[in-house]
Every structure is written in structure tokens, then in C-alpha cells.
Design a protein around this motif. Structure first.
Motif, PDB file in Angstrom:
ATOM      1  N   LEU A  25       0.954  -1.361   0.010  1.00 52.15           N
ATOM      2  CA  LEU A  25       0.022   0.026   0.034  1.00 52.15           C
ATOM      3  C   LEU A  25       0.671   1.335   0.039  1.00 52.15           C
ATOM      4  N   ALA A  29       0.709   4.575  -2.480  1.00 53.10           N
ATOM      5  CA  ALA A  29       0.222   5.817  -1.727  1.00 53.10           C
ATOM      6  C   ALA A  29       0.560   7.138  -2.521  1.00 53.10           C
ATOM      7  N   PRO A  30      -0.430   7.879  -2.391  1.00 56.18           N
ATOM      8  CA  PRO A  30      -1.592   8.198  -1.573  1.00 56.18           C
ATOM      9  C   PRO A  30      -2.943   7.335  -2.064  1.00 56.18           C
ATOM     10  N   ARG A  31      -2.779   6.916  -3.272  1.00 61.73           N
ATOM     11  CA  ARG A  31      -3.669   6.106  -4.032  1.00 61.73           C
ATOM     12  C   ARG A  31      -4.541   4.837  -3.005  1.00 61.73           C
ATOM     13  N   GLY A  32      -5.670   4.493  -3.206  1.00 65.31           N
ATOM     14  CA  GLY A  32      -6.072   3.424  -2.520  1.00 65.31           C
ATOM     15  C   GLY A  32      -6.186   2.284  -3.532  1.00 65.31           C
ATOM     16  N   ALA A  74      -6.130   2.471   1.740  1.00 66.47           N
ATOM     17  CA  ALA A  74      -4.870   3.264   1.466  1.00 66.47           C
ATOM     18  C   ALA A  74      -4.104   3.459   2.911  1.00 66.47           C
TER      19      ALA A  74
END
Length: 279
Positions: A25, A29-32, A74
Motif C-alpha cells: 500500500l 500511496a496516496p492512492r487506495g 490506503a
């Protein structure tokens, strides 16, 4: 960070499976990321992954958001920052011999205004990362050295991608498909920026890059997977090229000389989500 909360977070990360999920994750980051994508990348069963995600969420290290019918997990970057700060500043008493290697590198805190080395990584290095290399080379006005590589060996440049580049007046004669190992040699350029432009590459377990480059995930759908007529496939490649062009145009316009590392990382993340940084 309060001691009991820090202990809970450290205990959560003490399990190899949960640590692997958290590391993956962090690369996005910062995406989910959807649970199905996490499970596929790490080879985990869905019920095992569900337990890991539940524990990570309960510790505050990970947050979950529903988008339509899908859940996206995330990293909570504020919690991660607090945990690192607790370990370095409180437990470690801010010892300069411990912190200096983390805070200094070949790159200054205020980024230079010339000669940035930038690497774009994709799974095959046949289209998206090749687009990005050519675009940055030609739009960068001499401030950037652009490179691209793939995580899969023995790939070839896609003919639809080459046609799009030629149509937009990029020189394709110097382009070739390259494996990521070429840039992991002792004599390879020390990168200032490393971007993944496809989800498969972001999920790869790559060693840390020397020189502590700014990293970003600018994932886009794979045009190679487009189906239909040749015209429909060509359109998919053209749309991918246009999306990368918008992002790289925004990237080269950043005021590098006036941004510190944290601000620059925020801008890089925002470009990847097509949401501008406020202020």
C-alpha cells in the motif's frame, strides 16, 4: 504519537503478512487499492487478506473508503509519519548518527533547477513508460534526463505506441525496451525521481533506490489490452499518450528550485491523481 498507540501499530506490523500488505500500500500511496488487486499481487487468499486489512485498519495505519461498489484501502500517511517520528525522535532521542543517513543524500532538500534524472517503470516497457520517457525528453527543455524500464524481461516496443509517438513528432530511433535491472547496477544513474505508470509495476517488490529519489505512482490503464478494430486500439494508445502528456506537462512546470522535498512529493502525488495541490 502516544506510546500505547505506537505499540499497537508496531505489533500490527510485526506479522510478515500484514507488513507485506502495508509495504504494498505504501508503494501505491496516496492512492487506495482494491482488495482483489492486493490479493493478486501478494498471492494471498481473500479471507487471509481480510484479516490483515482489518488489523491494519484497527491500528490506524490503513484507512478504507467506499467508491461505488468497491472498497479501496490506503495508507494513513499521517499515522505512518507519526509512527516514524515516534521511533526516530522519541525512542531514538533524535540521535544525529541515526537520523543523518535518512535526512541527507546526494540531493539537496531544495531541489536543483537542472539535470534531474527520472525513471519511468512499467511492466513491459512497451507503451506507457516509453511514452513517458519520450515526452519528458522532449518537453523537459534540457532540465531532465528521462529513462524507462520494465519489470518483465524480453519485451518489445509496441507498434501502436511507436505510431503515436511518430505522429506527435517524437524521435523514436533512440527508444528501446529495457529491463529494470539495467538501472540497478552500481554504475547506473542515481535517480531524482522514480515513477510507476502501471499498477503491475507498482506492486513489484523492488529494492530501495539509491539516492532516496522522490517516487510517485501515475498508473494508467494498459492500452495493449485494448480490443476491437485497429482504429479502436489506436485510439486507446492515443488516449494514454494524451493522459501522460498532461501529467508530464504539469510536472515540468513545477517550481523545483523553490519546493522542499515534502512539497515536491505532494505535487507529484497530486499529478498522479489529476488533482492540483492547493496553495
Amino acid at each position: 504519537m502516544e506510546q500505547n498507540r505506537a505499540a499497537h501499530a508496531f505489533a500490527t506490523l510485526g506479522h510478515p503478512g500484514r507488513l507485506a500488505v502495508f509495504r504494498l500500500l505504501m508503494r501505491f500511496a496516496p492512492r487506495g487499492v482494491r482488495p482483489t488487486e492486493i490479493a493478486e499481487a501478494l498471492g494471498l487468499k481473500q479471507n487471509t487478506l481480510s484479516h490483515h486489512l482489518s488489523d491494519l485498519t484497527a491500528s490506524g495505519l490503513v484507512q478504507v473508503e467506499r467508491q461505488g461498489r468497491s472498497l479501496f484501502y490506503a495508507v494513513d500517511l499521517d499515522t505512518a509519519e507519526g509512527l516514524i517520528g515516534y521511533l526516530a525522535l522519541d525512542v531514538g532521542r533524535a540521535r544525529p548518527d541515526l537520523l543523518a543517513p535518512l535526512l541527507t543524500s546526494r540531493k539537496d532538500a531544495a531541489m536543483r533547477d537542472t539535470d534531474f534524472d527520472v525513471l519511468f517503470i512499467c511492466s513491459g516497457n512497451s507503451a506507457r513508460s516509453i511514452f513517458a520517457e519520450a515526452l519528458l525528453r522532449d518537453l523537459g527543455r534540457g532540465k531532465f534526463q528521462a529513462f524507462s524500464a520494465g519489470t518483465r524481461p524480453n519485451t518489445q516496443l509496441n507498434p501502436f505506441a511507436l505510431e503515436v509517438l511518430k505522429r506527435n513528432d517524437h524521435d523514436t530511433s533512440i527508444l528501446r525496451s529495457k529491463h529494470i535491472s539495467e538501472f540497478q547496477q552500481p554504475d547506473a544513474p542515481v535517480m531524482d525521481f522514480v515513477f510507476t505508470v502501471c499498477d503491475t509495476a507498482a506492486a513489484e517488490e523492488c529494492p530501495p533506490w539509491p539516492g532516496q529519489p522522490i517516487t510517485g505512482h501515475w498508473g494508467l490503464p494498459d492500452p495493449v489490452k485494448a480490443t476491437g478494430t485497429d482504429a479502436e486500439k489506436a485510439l486507446a494508445f492515443a488516449q494514454t499518450y494524451a493522459a501522460l502528456r498532461r501529467r508530464i506537462e504539469a510536472f515540468v512546470e513545477l517550481p523545483f528550485v523553490s519546493l522542499n522535498r515534502m512539497s515536491l512529493q505532494a505535487h507529484v502525488d497530486a499529478i498522479g491523481t489529476d488533482v492540483p495541490v492547493k496553495g
